[in-house]
Design an enzyme around this catalytic site. Structure first.
Site, PDB file in Angstrom:
ATOM      1  CG  LEU A 242      47.708  40.219  45.552  1.00 59.85           C
ATOM      2  CD1 LEU A 242      47.982  39.928  47.020  1.00 59.85           C
ATOM      3  CD2 LEU A 242      48.120  41.657  45.204  1.00 59.85           C
TER       4      LEU A 242
ATOM      5  CB  ALA B 147      51.319  36.538  32.060  1.00 51.22           C
ATOM      6  CG  MET B 148      53.560  34.990  26.864  1.00 45.28           C
ATOM      7  SD  MET B 148      52.416  33.718  26.260  1.00 45.28           S
ATOM      8  CE  MET B 148      53.575  32.474  25.666  1.00 45.28           C
TER       9      MET B 148
ATOM     10  CD  GLU C  39      17.293  62.103  49.555  1.00 42.06           C
ATOM     11  OE1 GLU C  39      17.184  61.120  50.301  1.00 42.06           O
ATOM     12  OE2 GLU C  39      18.398  62.551  49.143  1.00 42.06           O
TER      13      GLU C  39
END
Length: 367
Positions: free
Chosen positions: A299, A156-157, A46
């Protein structure tokens, strides 16, 4: 109001812990001033609009994406400023969820005989500030979980190798997710596997003002229940202090890690793991609005089980990693009754990959 929202979005990477706000002043069907909040401690939207308008602000209508503040913080109240310059009307997208304001700015304007309406494009305004709104209303930050997976749902592998599942366009977008976040949280497994830095890299942002944005690096947070972080880890060598969150109460280990430039806090939960809800409380106390969870399946699964994740950003790559590769989330679900519904809000192409934006739909206590 649409223009005010576009202006507010310019502060996407820089306003924390403040909300992103834009303001447009209109008089005789002409825009006479506009502004947006750039960063905490500097003028609010503002004030910037009023400065641009000058004397033309008198008798103007103010379009503001968030209720003007009515209290003294780092800057004076914006409601006072609008009253002082003599605006005749205020159109506000949404009420400020901050209990310090929460309708007081609107009431102050009305008491000054300013015509006030609230609710125009409220949903778009809310979408600009999910973290600020949630923190003000619940005392918790907004937790956005970013994952990358193959077409067969693997991240992921089996060895942990994951670079790179997605192409450069998706990785560039992730840099922008990092830049808008107050903190980036990862697990110790990601550090051990990738030796990650968790920094925002200006050359990968793909947007203007990249160098300015990267001056404000998000807080790096590593969840390391047993304090396994190597003292040689790259994440300990970055500018600023990394936060290590542990359940290990060994003060000697704490001191050693702190000497390497990190901060250590102990938030023990069940089964020798970090209490993730307590971590979110801690980050909210630090005035962190948006948190990016950028981690592996373990996680991320724990955060889902704890009902902490508000938003999922899943990048889907057109490739297969096979049945031995790691899953998206480690969730100990045993039956269809245990399933976790997800509301998909958008699916869009990002280079050769796809981005799925979704929100978990947690069952209530009775359900």
């Amino acid at each position: 109001m649409a223009l005010a929202l576009q202006l507010a979005a310019k502060g996407l990477y820089t306003t924390a812990p403040n909300p992103r706000v834009g303001c447009v002043l209109v008089k005789d069907d002409q825009i006479v001033g506009s502004g947006w909040h750039r960063k905490a401690g500097e003028a609010h939207a503002e004030i910037n609009a009023i400065k641009e308008a000058g004397s033309a602000a008198n008798g103007a209508t103010a379009y503001v994406t968030l209720e003007p503040c009515s209290h003294y913080g780092r800057t004076p109240p914006c409601a006072d400023a609008l009253i002082k310059v003599g605006v005749k009307k205020a159109v506000i997208a949404m009420q400020d969820p901050n209990p310090v304001v929460a309708g007081r700015g609107i009431e102050q304007l009305r008491q000054a005989d300013i015509d006030v309406s609230c609710g125009l494009m409220a949903e778009q305004s809310q979408a600009l500030n999910p973290g600020f709104i949630k923190r003000m209303e619940t005392g918790q930050p907004w937790l956005r979980c970013k994952m990358a997976m193959s077409l067969d749902g693997r991240t992921a592998m089996a060895s942990g190798e994951s670079q790179w599942i997605t192409a450069s366009a998706a990785r560039q977008e992730v840099q922008r997710l990092r830049a808008r976040s107050c903190a980036i949280v990862t697990g110790i497994d990601s550090v051990l596997q990738d030796d990650c830095s968790l920094t925002v890299r200006a050359d990968e942002l793909g947007i203007s003002e990249a160098n300015f944005i990267t001056q404000r690096q998000p807080q790096r947070v590593v969840v390391d229940s047993r304090l396994r972080i190597p003292l040689s880890a790259k994440i300990l060598k970055q500018a600023g202090r990394t936060l290590i969150v542990t359940a290990n109460e060994n003060k000697t280990l704490h001191s050693i890690i702190q000497q390497r430039g990190a901060d250590v806090i102990c938030l023990p939960g069940e089964d020798g793991k970090v209490d993730l809800a307590a971590l979110m409380d801690y980050l909210a106390e630090k005035q962190f609005n948006e948190i990016l969870l950028e981690t592996g399946s373990r996680l991320a699964g724990s955060a889902l089980q704890a009902r902490l994740i508000d938003e999922l950003r899943i990048y889907l790559a057109p490739k297969l990693l096979g049945s031995e590769a790691r899953p998206l989330f480690q969730l100990p679900l045993q039956s269809m009754a245990d399933q976790l519904p997800v509301d998909i809000e958008q699916i869009r192409a990002v280079g050769p990959d796809w981005c799925i934006e979704a929100k978990p739909r947690y069952q209530n206590e009775e359900g």
